[in-house]
Design an enzyme around this catalytic site. Structure first.
Site, PDB file in Angstrom:
ATOM      1  N   ASP A  61       0.979  -0.918  -0.062  1.00 26.23           N
ATOM      2  CA  ASP A  61      -0.033  -0.021   0.005  1.00 26.23           C
ATOM      3  C   ASP A  61       0.963   1.295   0.093  1.00 26.23           C
ATOM      4  O   ASP A  61       1.679   1.366   1.065  1.00 26.23           O
ATOM      5  CB  ASP A  61      -1.012   0.084   1.318  1.00 26.23           C
ATOM      6  CG  ASP A  61      -1.807   1.269   1.290  1.00 26.23           C
ATOM      7  OD1 ASP A  61      -1.667   2.319   0.612  1.00 26.23           O
ATOM      8  OD2 ASP A  61      -2.870   1.369   2.134  1.00 26.23           O
ATOM      9  N   SER A 139       0.059  13.809 -14.287  1.00 34.04           N
ATOM     10  CA  SER A 139      -1.161  13.728 -15.217  1.00 34.04           C
ATOM     11  C   SER A 139      -1.285  15.142 -15.828  1.00 34.04           C
ATOM     12  O   SER A 139      -0.769  16.318 -15.329  1.00 34.04           O
ATOM     13  CB  SER A 139      -2.539  13.969 -14.145  1.00 34.04           C
ATOM     14  OG  SER A 139      -3.666  13.963 -14.954  1.00 34.04           O
ATOM     15  N   TYR A 152      -7.515  16.445  -6.924  1.00 36.58           N
ATOM     16  CA  TYR A 152      -6.247  15.672  -7.890  1.00 36.58           C
ATOM     17  C   TYR A 152      -5.458  16.679  -8.700  1.00 36.58           C
ATOM     18  O   TYR A 152      -4.347  16.584  -8.910  1.00 36.58           O
ATOM     19  CB  TYR A 152      -7.475  14.893  -8.915  1.00 36.58           C
ATOM     20  CG  TYR A 152      -6.307  13.761  -9.879  1.00 36.58           C
ATOM     21  CD1 TYR A 152      -5.704  12.882  -9.501  1.00 36.58           C
ATOM     22  CD2 TYR A 152      -6.574  14.144 -11.332  1.00 36.58           C
ATOM     23  CE1 TYR A 152      -5.065  11.821 -10.267  1.00 36.58           C
ATOM     24  CE2 TYR A 152      -6.014  13.253 -11.922  1.00 36.58           C
ATOM     25  CZ  TYR A 152      -5.280  12.031 -11.528  1.00 36.58           C
ATOM     26  OH  TYR A 152      -4.541  11.387 -12.458  1.00 36.58           O
ATOM     27  N   LYS A 156      -1.522  16.344  -8.307  1.00 33.62           N
ATOM     28  CA  LYS A 156      -0.676  16.259  -9.515  1.00 33.62           C
ATOM     29  C   LYS A 156       0.101  17.082  -9.683  1.00 33.62           C
ATOM     30  O   LYS A 156       1.309  17.089 -10.287  1.00 33.62           O
ATOM     31  CB  LYS A 156      -1.583  15.573 -10.677  1.00 33.62           C
ATOM     32  CG  LYS A 156      -2.109  14.324 -10.700  1.00 33.62           C
ATOM     33  CD  LYS A 156      -1.143  13.146 -10.281  1.00 33.62           C
ATOM     34  CE  LYS A 156      -1.731  11.794 -10.621  1.00 33.62           C
ATOM     35  NZ  LYS A 156      -0.753  10.743 -10.328  1.00 33.62           N
TER      36      LYS A 156
HETATM   37  N1  LIG Z   1      -5.613   6.341 -17.042  1.00 32.64           N
HETATM   38  C1  LIG Z   1      -5.534   7.729 -17.415  1.00 32.64           C
HETATM   39  O1  LIG Z   1      -6.245   8.012 -18.103  1.00 32.64           O
HETATM   40  C2  LIG Z   1      -4.625   8.592 -16.680  1.00 32.64           C
HETATM   41  C3  LIG Z   1      -4.489   9.960 -16.917  1.00 32.64           C
HETATM   42  C4  LIG Z   1      -3.671  10.737 -16.174  1.00 32.64           C
HETATM   43  C5  LIG Z   1      -2.882  10.311 -15.241  1.00 32.64           C
HETATM   44  N2  LIG Z   1      -3.097   8.922 -14.971  1.00 32.64           N
HETATM   45  C6  LIG Z   1      -2.215   8.427 -13.485  1.00 32.64           C
HETATM   46  O2  LIG Z   1      -1.629   7.466 -13.958  1.00 32.64           O
HETATM   47  C7  LIG Z   1      -1.286   6.543 -13.010  1.00 32.64           C
HETATM   48  C8  LIG Z   1      -2.002   4.976 -13.261  1.00 32.64           C
HETATM   49  O3  LIG Z   1      -3.330   5.243 -13.486  1.00 32.64           O
HETATM   50  P1  LIG Z   1      -4.370   4.118 -14.264  1.00 32.64           P
HETATM   51  O4  LIG Z   1      -5.306   4.725 -15.063  1.00 32.64           O
HETATM   52  O5  LIG Z   1      -3.552   3.028 -14.681  1.00 32.64           O
HETATM   53  O6  LIG Z   1      -5.173   3.635 -13.060  1.00 32.64           O
HETATM   54  P2  LIG Z   1      -5.680   2.202 -12.581  1.00 32.64           P
HETATM   55  O7  LIG Z   1      -5.838   1.279 -13.677  1.00 32.64           O
HETATM   56  O8  LIG Z   1      -6.847   2.522 -11.778  1.00 32.64           O
HETATM   57  O9  LIG Z   1      -4.419   1.818 -11.664  1.00 32.64           O
HETATM   58  C9  LIG Z   1      -4.180   2.340 -10.584  1.00 32.64           C
HETATM   59  C10 LIG Z   1      -2.971   1.623  -9.880  1.00 32.64           C
HETATM   60  O10 LIG Z   1      -2.395   2.151  -8.688  1.00 32.64           O
HETATM   61  C11 LIG Z   1      -2.539   1.177  -7.784  1.00 32.64           C
HETATM   62  N3  LIG Z   1      -2.927   1.583  -6.322  1.00 32.64           N
HETATM   63  C12 LIG Z   1      -3.971   2.849  -6.129  1.00 32.64           C
HETATM   64  N4  LIG Z   1      -3.898   2.952  -4.693  1.00 32.64           N
HETATM   65  C13 LIG Z   1      -2.930   2.368  -4.275  1.00 32.64           C
HETATM   66  C14 LIG Z   1      -2.444   2.281  -3.039  1.00 32.64           C
HETATM   67  N5  LIG Z   1      -2.708   2.966  -2.083  1.00 32.64           N
HETATM   68  N6  LIG Z   1      -1.259   1.284  -2.920  1.00 32.64           N
HETATM   69  C15 LIG Z   1      -0.835   0.785  -3.813  1.00 32.64           C
HETATM   70  N7  LIG Z   1      -1.196   0.745  -5.041  1.00 32.64           N
HETATM   71  C16 LIG Z   1      -2.226   1.660  -5.536  1.00 32.64           C
HETATM   72  C17 LIG Z   1      -3.561   0.342  -8.107  1.00 32.64           C
HETATM   73  O11 LIG Z   1      -3.440  -0.977  -7.681  1.00 32.64           O
HETATM   74  P3  LIG Z   1      -4.302  -1.816  -6.544  1.00 32.64           P
HETATM   75  O12 LIG Z   1      -5.779  -1.391  -6.731  1.00 32.64           O
HETATM   76  O13 LIG Z   1      -3.999  -3.192  -6.762  1.00 32.64           O
HETATM   77  O14 LIG Z   1      -3.537  -1.230  -5.218  1.00 32.64           O
HETATM   78  C18 LIG Z   1      -3.628   0.049  -9.815  1.00 32.64           C
HETATM   79  O15 LIG Z   1      -2.592  -0.756 -10.123  1.00 32.64           O
HETATM   80  C19 LIG Z   1      -2.139   7.380 -11.729  1.00 32.64           C
HETATM   81  O16 LIG Z   1      -1.261   7.980 -10.885  1.00 32.64           O
HETATM   82  C20 LIG Z   1      -2.889   8.200 -12.497  1.00 32.64           C
HETATM   83  O17 LIG Z   1      -3.308   9.280 -11.643  1.00 32.64           O
HETATM   84  C21 LIG Z   1      -3.927   8.113 -15.316  1.00 32.64           C
END
Ligand SMILES: NC(=O)c1ccc[n+]([C@@H]2O[C@H](COP(=O)([O-])OP(=O)(O)OC[C@H]3O[C@@H](n4cnc5c(N)ncnc54)[C@H](OP(=O)(O)O)[C@@H]3O)[C@@H](O)[C@H]2O)c1
Length: 254
Positions: A61, A139, A152, A156
């Site tokens: 975590d 982001s 957020y 970020k």
């Molecule tokens: N997808 C987009 O459109 C987008 C755009 C801009 C920025 N981002 C950024 O990119 C990153 C990844 O996003 P994603 O879209 O791939 O999200 P996602 O599919 O929801 O994945 C989020 C990941 O973070 C992990 N996580 C969340 N809280 C956690 C905690 N307390 N401890 C450990 N792991 C944790 C989750 O794993 P578990 O649940 O297994 O812990 C999961 O592997 C994030 O920082 C997000 O803000 C995403």
């Protein structure tokens, strides 16, 4: 490609989405990859798929200092070093500011920013030895404001400027620190869901490029920043956003 042969990379949030894509790419380029997140079964499945010889799944975590320190210890016990830390785990609360609670704010700050601080602190002794690098995933929402995303946006934005400051403190050790700032990112399967298709269309109105980024697109920019090709790049923010942050913000004029 074998740019990361013999290197060890820790990826937080590797159990899905962008983090999983980043882990896959580093593994494909020869790295030992440590997969850190909370969902053990997903981490174990990915480790099995990538090959357990060069991967390690560690239930972590990222809001918990002991968990992060333990993940770093497990990494070094297993692979003897850390060359790259990718602080990718993150989460957003989508709410009007009036409805955003202090708990929402603290949850977001802890998951998105404090996690980057804790990860860098824990990995630092090993990054000093390897003259390694840190990549924080921010982001487009860290580069400007959005509706219903105040916590957020703040978190970020803090990741972006934490990266800049950290680059200055760690440069003396030959450690580079960079940020990748994605915008809408999803895998091709999700893009076929009508709700997401409509979302992509709304983004298309604001961007230079049509479509969406996939986790592999983000991973390519992360591996570039971690590679020797980026050996004189530090403190930077690399948007991977189809041009959305290059926009003036004005609507399409006709
Ligand atoms: N997808 C987009 O459109 C987008 C755009 C801009 C920025 N981002 C950024 O990119 C990153 C990844 O996003 P994603 O879209 O791939 O999200 P996602 O599919 O929801 O994945 C989020 C990941 O973070 C992990 N996580 C969340 N809280 C956690 C905690 N307390 N401890 C450990 N792991 C944790 C989750 O794993 P578990 O649940 O297994 O812990 C999961 O592997 C994030 O920082 C997000 O803000 C995403």
């Amino acid at each position: 490609m074998d740019r990361f042969n013999g290197k060890t990379v820790v990826v937080t949030g590797a159990s899905s989405g962008i983090g999983e894509g980043i882990a896959r790419r580093f593994a494909a380029e020869g790295a030992n990859v440590v997969l850190a997140a909370r969902r053990k079964e997903r981490l174990d499945a990915l480790a099995a798929e990538l090959g357990t010889q060069r991967t390690l799944a560690v239930v972590t975590d990222v809001t918990n200092q002991e968990d992060i320190e333990s993940a770093v210890r497990s990494t070094v016990d297993r692979f003897g070093r850390i060359d790259v830390l990718v602080s990718n785990a993150g989460s957003a609360v989508l709410k009007e500011f009036e409805e955003t609670t202090l708990a929402d704010w603290r949850f977001t700050m802890s998951t998105d920013v404090e996690s980057c601080f804790l990860g860098a602190q824990a990995a630092l002794p090993h990054l000093k030895l390897s003259r390694g690098s840190v990549i924080n995933i921010a982001s487009a929402s860290g580069l400007g404001g959005d509706r219903r995303l105040t916590a957020y946006n703040a978190a970020k934005g803090a990741v972006v400027n934490f990266t800049r400051g950290l680059a200055f403190d760690l440069g003396q050790f030959g450690i580079r620190v960079n940020t990748v700032a994605p915008s809408l990112t999803m895998d091709d399967q999700r893009a076929t869901v009508p709700e997401y298709g409509a979302l992509i269309e709304r983004f298309n109105e604001r961007r230079a490029l049509r479509g969406y980024a996939t986790p592999a697109d983000i991973a390519g920019s992360v591996t570039f920043l971690a590679s020797d090709d980026a050996r004189f790049i530090t403190g930077t923010v690399l948007p991977v956003d189809g041009g959305i942050t290059a926009a003036s913000g004005q609507p399409n004029l006709f």
